[in-house]
Design an enzyme around this catalytic site. Structure first.
Site, PDB file in Angstrom:
ATOM      1  N   ARG A   7       0.846  -1.055  -0.015  1.00  0.00           N
ATOM      2  CA  ARG A   7       0.049   0.039  -0.067  1.00  0.00           C
ATOM      3  C   ARG A   7       0.794   1.149  -0.033  1.00  0.00           C
ATOM      4  NH1 ARG A   7      -4.259   1.295   4.617  1.00  0.00           N
ATOM      5  NH2 ARG A   7      -2.314   1.448   5.888  1.00  0.00           N
TER       6      ARG A   7
ATOM      7  N   THR B  31      -1.227   7.714  -0.851  1.00  0.00           N
ATOM      8  CA  THR B  31      -2.435   7.446  -1.507  1.00  0.00           C
ATOM      9  C   THR B  31      -3.409   6.342  -0.787  1.00  0.00           C
ATOM     10  OG1 THR B  31      -1.717   5.982  -3.193  1.00  0.00           O
ATOM     11  CG2 THR B  31      -1.427   8.058  -3.709  1.00  0.00           C
TER      12      THR B  31
ATOM     13  N   ASP C 152      -4.707 -11.669  11.167  1.00  0.00           N
ATOM     14  CA  ASP C 152      -3.864 -11.664  10.022  1.00  0.00           C
ATOM     15  C   ASP C 152      -3.177 -12.946   9.684  1.00  0.00           C
ATOM     16  OD1 ASP C 152      -1.175 -11.208   8.693  1.00  0.00           O
ATOM     17  OD2 ASP C 152      -1.444  -8.869   9.039  1.00  0.00           O
TER      18      ASP C 152
ATOM     19  N   ASP D 279       0.539 -13.102   9.132  1.00  0.00           N
ATOM     20  CA  ASP D 279       1.482 -13.134  10.510  1.00  0.00           C
ATOM     21  C   ASP D 279       1.142 -14.532  11.264  1.00  0.00           C
ATOM     22  OD1 ASP D 279       2.501 -10.629  10.070  1.00  0.00           O
ATOM     23  OD2 ASP D 279       1.095  -9.843  11.520  1.00  0.00           O
TER      24      ASP D 279
END
Length: 207
Positions: free
Chosen positions: A103, A107, A198, A201
């Site tokens: 990411r 933005t 997650d 993870d």
């Protein structure tokens, strides 16, 4: 949700429950993920086209069926790697590509830092991303694959949020999703609820 296929199988439900459990350690989490992804892959490949061809058995000449077109698996790094081993086990001739997304901190939109895929034209593509949350990464990845010639794409995920499904199928109405569960939705920080945390993870024992 016409383009979404939820696996309705007691074994899938059992495995998903164990994956959700916060007490499941990484080694067992990886084991469970492989088992559940077997169910997902079998469901996703159920309707693949086949052709009939002769085969010589030890006893007689017979007729068999083979897949009509190549299959390409593309895991979204890194969590998608948790589903890849099952695909290569079940489909020894599968071609494999990789999509690395991150990411942009300014933005907040996904960008690609790595993309390596084989020829995608006239293939069946299995895009592997265990968590369909907001749908941003999956939508972006599908766009990248289409730019490289893919026209037949299925997304395999362990759990999906309604928000992610809506975004993905709105932006790409031809995409099909195979998942073990459609959960309640996203919390205020974008995690799927009830979810399983997650995935990457928990798969790799990181935080």
């Amino acid at each position: 949700m016409e383009n979404v296929r939820v696996v309705r199988h007691p074994l899938a439900a059992h495995l998903l429950t164990e994956l959700r459990d916060v007490g499941t350690e990484p080694e067992r989490f990886r084991h469970l993920a492989r088992r559940l992804s077997t169910v997902l892959v079998l469901e996703a490949t159920r309707d693949l086209a086949t052709t009939t061809e002769p085969v010589q058995t030890p006893l007689v000449q017979s007729q068999g069926r083979r897949l009509d077109r190549p299959v390409v698996a593309v895991p979204i790094l890194r969590a998608g790697l948790g589903l890849l081993e099952t695909v290569t086990d079940l489909l020894p001739d599968v071609r494999v590509g990789y999509a690395g997304l991150e990411r942009d901190e300014e933005t907040l939109q996904p960008t690609s830092y790595y993309l390596k895929v084989p020829e995608l034209r006239d293939t069946s593509v299995l895009l592997l991303d265990p968590m369909l949350a907001t749908g941003g990464s999956a939508t972006f990845a599908v766009g990248l694959l289409k730019e490289h010639g893919a026209t037949d794409i299925q997304l395999l995920c362990v759990v999906a949020a309604p928000e992610g499904i809506r975004r993905l199928t709105t932006d790409h109405a031809d995409i099909r999703v195979v998942t073990a569960a459609v959960d309640d939705g996203l919390n205020d920080v974008g995690y799927i609820v009830p979810g399983l945390g997650d995935f990457g993870d928990r798969l790799f024992g990181t935080s």
